[in-house]
Design an enzyme around this catalytic site. Structure first.
Site, mmCIF file in Angstrom:
data_model
loop_
_atom_site.group_PDB
_atom_site.id
_atom_site.type_symbol
_atom_site.label_atom_id
_atom_site.label_comp_id
_atom_site.label_asym_id
_atom_site.label_seq_id
_atom_site.Cartn_x
_atom_site.Cartn_y
_atom_site.Cartn_z
ATOM 1 N N HIS A 1 2.534 3.017 2.841
ATOM 2 C CA HIS A 1 3.640 2.292 3.485
ATOM 3 C C HIS A 1 4.881 2.182 2.591
ATOM 4 C CE1 HIS A 1 1.448 0.827 7.109
ATOM 5 N NE2 HIS A 1 0.427 1.137 6.331
ATOM 6 N N GLU B 1 -0.081 -1.079 14.575
ATOM 7 C CA GLU B 1 -1.036 -0.121 13.999
ATOM 8 C C GLU B 1 -2.242 -0.006 14.931
ATOM 9 O OE1 GLU B 1 -4.191 -0.698 11.676
ATOM 10 O OE2 GLU B 1 -3.827 -2.732 10.983
ATOM 11 N N ASP C 1 0.360 -3.149 8.766
ATOM 12 C CA ASP C 1 -1.102 -3.295 8.851
ATOM 13 C C ASP C 1 -1.433 -4.781 8.875
ATOM 14 O OD1 ASP C 1 -1.186 -0.584 8.679
ATOM 15 O OD2 ASP C 1 -1.948 -0.491 6.630
ATOM 16 N N HIS D 1 0.845 -1.200 0.000
ATOM 17 C CA HIS D 1 0.000 0.000 0.000
ATOM 18 C C HIS D 1 0.881 1.253 0.000
ATOM 19 C CE1 HIS D 1 -3.968 -1.980 1.543
ATOM 20 N NE2 HIS D 1 -3.875 -1.966 0.223
ATOM 21 N N LYS E 1 13.017 -33.334 28.889
ATOM 22 C CA LYS E 1 12.242 -34.578 29.023
ATOM 23 C C LYS E 1 12.253 -35.061 30.465
ATOM 24 C CE LYS E 1 12.443 -36.513 24.351
ATOM 25 N NZ LYS E 1 13.074 -37.540 23.489
#
Length: 600
Positions: free
Chosen positions: A73, A203, A178, A70, A462
């Site tokens: 950005h 964001e 985003d 976009h 373990k």
């Protein structure tokens, strides 16, 4: 004291021209390099003078990362690299690398060729800029240099969008770009592991919004489109070329097929073909349903949606048109809007966020008289609808991601100040995490605690799990083992494994404590009294009297001896290994109280 410094050059308490400068452990990274769609002057680009006042940007910055294609950005990238001057690496995903130059060139044509704007990058600059790009795969750890590494995570939002983890030693920052936490018709939901960074930069576009049911929104959208075309009106849907466009095209295509509608649907010329090509090329980035059905049927080959010709805008009768760009700030969508705005039968549906200064933002704010170029006033009579099909996380999604990543601190960008303040308080109160929201040009400094990462051997884990002692994130506990350093890396392993790896023989270390007893009997009799006493007190322990006269309690050894200076008293030597330190200390304290009186 080590620290992380963050300065937004754009998108600080604002949406548009995302650009964040991060300094971490002596490394400088620029996150995104976007353009503001609401300005046509120098304010459209971030203020790069904050980066450094001295020397070349390439000498100061270690790398640039672009989260997705976009323009808010990546739109300033050619200006930054070719006009301001940066020759270092630029990291982005493969789909972003493929689509970014196409959108940059489309916008350049509008800005320069049609509007005649000056001080703008050229087509050649876009090509030269893209030569500096290094494409990365999801979950691939990329070594930028000996100390700095980055890793991309799936962000949803648009094809190729990624969140990035930036790591130097034990310090790390995650930048979300985003993202969307809910899957849609063509993309999956954002995902990140429990990476626990020092800082999460997220964001906050929809910081105060909790979205309603997606199904209700889709039903409402289809109803409004259908009602408008039924009464002979035209529907304009401004979109960006890839992302919401494909989402809404799939939705309308399915509805038109089901309802057997004949009203034409159009999409901006050329962009459908390009979109189709890239969705085929990057099919692994789509959601599970599309990946499964892609071999039998390509969801992006639309039967009812045709390429749009400029002349179609004047055609009589109803139609639906998807046109770019999505904020009505330029291009074909704005041209069509100007033609159709005066007819109240028509409708414009804004499916995404519009930044301040754009025509989209003005009509959503209620303005119905718009001053266009050349002081011409446009009266808007067509219906204006806002229906959020935005692929941004809402407040619930942002909280979910913060909870998932478990950062030490959160920093909000890409949002409006009032909404950010609300979310900041919510994060601090509900998640107990410090939250910041700097304005453009404001620096946030976060001290970090130095730590050394230690790997744990599978064998040791373990063994701990077998004992039911698995550590919990919220309740940390101690793990006992041997710390080995090799090639500057630390590992915690069992003592047996450490001896084997280092080629050493085991030497047992014992601690011995002297306990004085007032007892004139022989050593063997004293030892027997000690054995009887401990046997009666320690019913849950294995207490033994050995042939040599000594007594054992588990690994603790007790021996009676007569000190040469006073044959009338005895010294009890209590010795134990470090594993039985608690038991050794307990026995020492018990015996110091003395033995029970022997029957006469």
């Amino acid at each position: 004291m080590p620290e992380i410094r963050v300065t937004p050059l754009g998108a600080g308490q604002d949406v548009g021209r995302s650009c964040i400068l991060v300094s971490i452990a002596g490394k400088n990274v620029m996150l995104d390099c976007g353009m503001h769609m609401g300005f046509n002057d120098d304010r459209r680009f971030p203020d790069f003078s904050y980066i450094t006042q001295n020397g070349r940007l390439t000498d100061f910055l270690d790398c640039v990362i672009i989260s997705h294609f976009h323009l808010d950005h990546c739109g300033a990238l050619p200006y930054f690299s070719e006009m301001v001057g940066y020759d270092g690496p630029i990291y982005m995903t493969h789909p972003t690398q493929a689509i970014c130059p196409i959108l940059l060139e489309d916008y350049r044509k509008i800005a320069v060729d049609k509007k005649g704007e000056a001080n703008f990058f050229t087509s050649q600059m876009i090509k030269d800029c893209m030569k500096k790009v290094v494409a990365v795969h999801l979950h691939q750890t990329v070594q930028v240099d000996d100390e700095l590494e980055i890793k991309a995570y799936y962000a949803g939002h648009v094809l190729g969008a990624a969140m990035f983890q930036i790591k130097v030693g034990s310090e790390s920052v995650v930048y979300t770009g985003d993202y969307n936490m809910t899957p849609d018709r063509h993309l999956g939901a954002a995902w990140i592991d429990k990476c626990r960074p020092n800082l999460l930069i997220t964001e906050s576009t929809y910081a105060t919004t909790i979205r309603d049911s997606k199904r209700c929104r889709e039903r409402d959208f289809l109803k409004k489109v259908h009602e408008t075309v039924e009464r002979g009106g035209k529907v304009l849907i401004p979109v960006f070329a890839l992302g919401r466009a494909q989402e809404l095209c799939i939705l309308l295509e399915t509805f038109w097929e089901r309802m057997n509608l004949k009203v034409p649907i159009y999409f901006s010329t050329g962009l459908t073909e390009k979109a189709n090509h890239y969705y085929k090329l990057f099919i692994p980035w789509t959601n599970q349903k599309i990946r499964k059905t892609f071999v039998q049927r390509n969801m992006f080959e639309f039967k009812h949606i045709k390429a749009f010709d400029r002349a179609f805008a004047d055609n009589p009768g109803p139609m639906v048109v998807f046109a770019t760009p999505g904020m009505l700030h330029a291009g074909q969508s704005l041209q069509i809007f100007r033609k159709w705005a005066g007819n109240e039968k028509n409708m414009v549906i804004m499916p995404g966020y519009c930044v301040q200064g754009t025509v989209g933002h003005k009509i959503l704010s209620g303005q119905r008289k718009l001053e266009m170029e050349g002081r011409q006033v446009l009266e808007v009579k067509m219906q204006v609808e806002y229906m959020s099909f935005s692929a941004h996380a809402d407040a619930k999604g942002i909280m979910q991601l913060v909870g998932q990543a478990e950062p030490e601190s959160v920093l909000l960008v890409h949002g409006e100040a009032k909404k950010m303040e609300f979310l900041k308080q919510k994060i601090e109160q509900e998640l107990r995490v410090n939250c910041y929201m700097p304005a453009n040009g404001e620096t946030v400094t976060l001290p970090t605690s130095p730590s050394i990462p230690v790997g744990i051997s599978l064998g040791l884990l373990k063994r701990e799990m077998a004992q039911g002692l698995l550590p919990e994130a919220k309740k940390p506990r101690l793990l006992h083992g041997t710390l080995i350093m090799k090639d500057s890396n630390f590992r915690l392993v069992s003592s047996e494994q450490a001896l084997k790896e280092l080629g050493l023989a085991e030497h047992q270390l014992r601690f011995t404590c002297r306990v004085h007893l007032h007892d004139t009997r022989k050593e063997q009799e004293t030892a027997l009294r000690v054995y009887s006493h401990l046997k009666s007190v320690l019913k849950d322990h294995c207490v033994q009297h050995l042939p040599d006269g000594s007594v054992t309690v588990e690994s603790v050894l007790l021996q009676a001896a007569a000190p040469s200076e006073d044959p009338g008293t005895k010294v009890l030597l209590v010795s134990w290994t470090y594993q039985d330190e608690e038991l050794g200390s307990f026995l020492t304290s018990l015996l110091k109280k003395g033995l029970p009186q022997a029957p006469s």
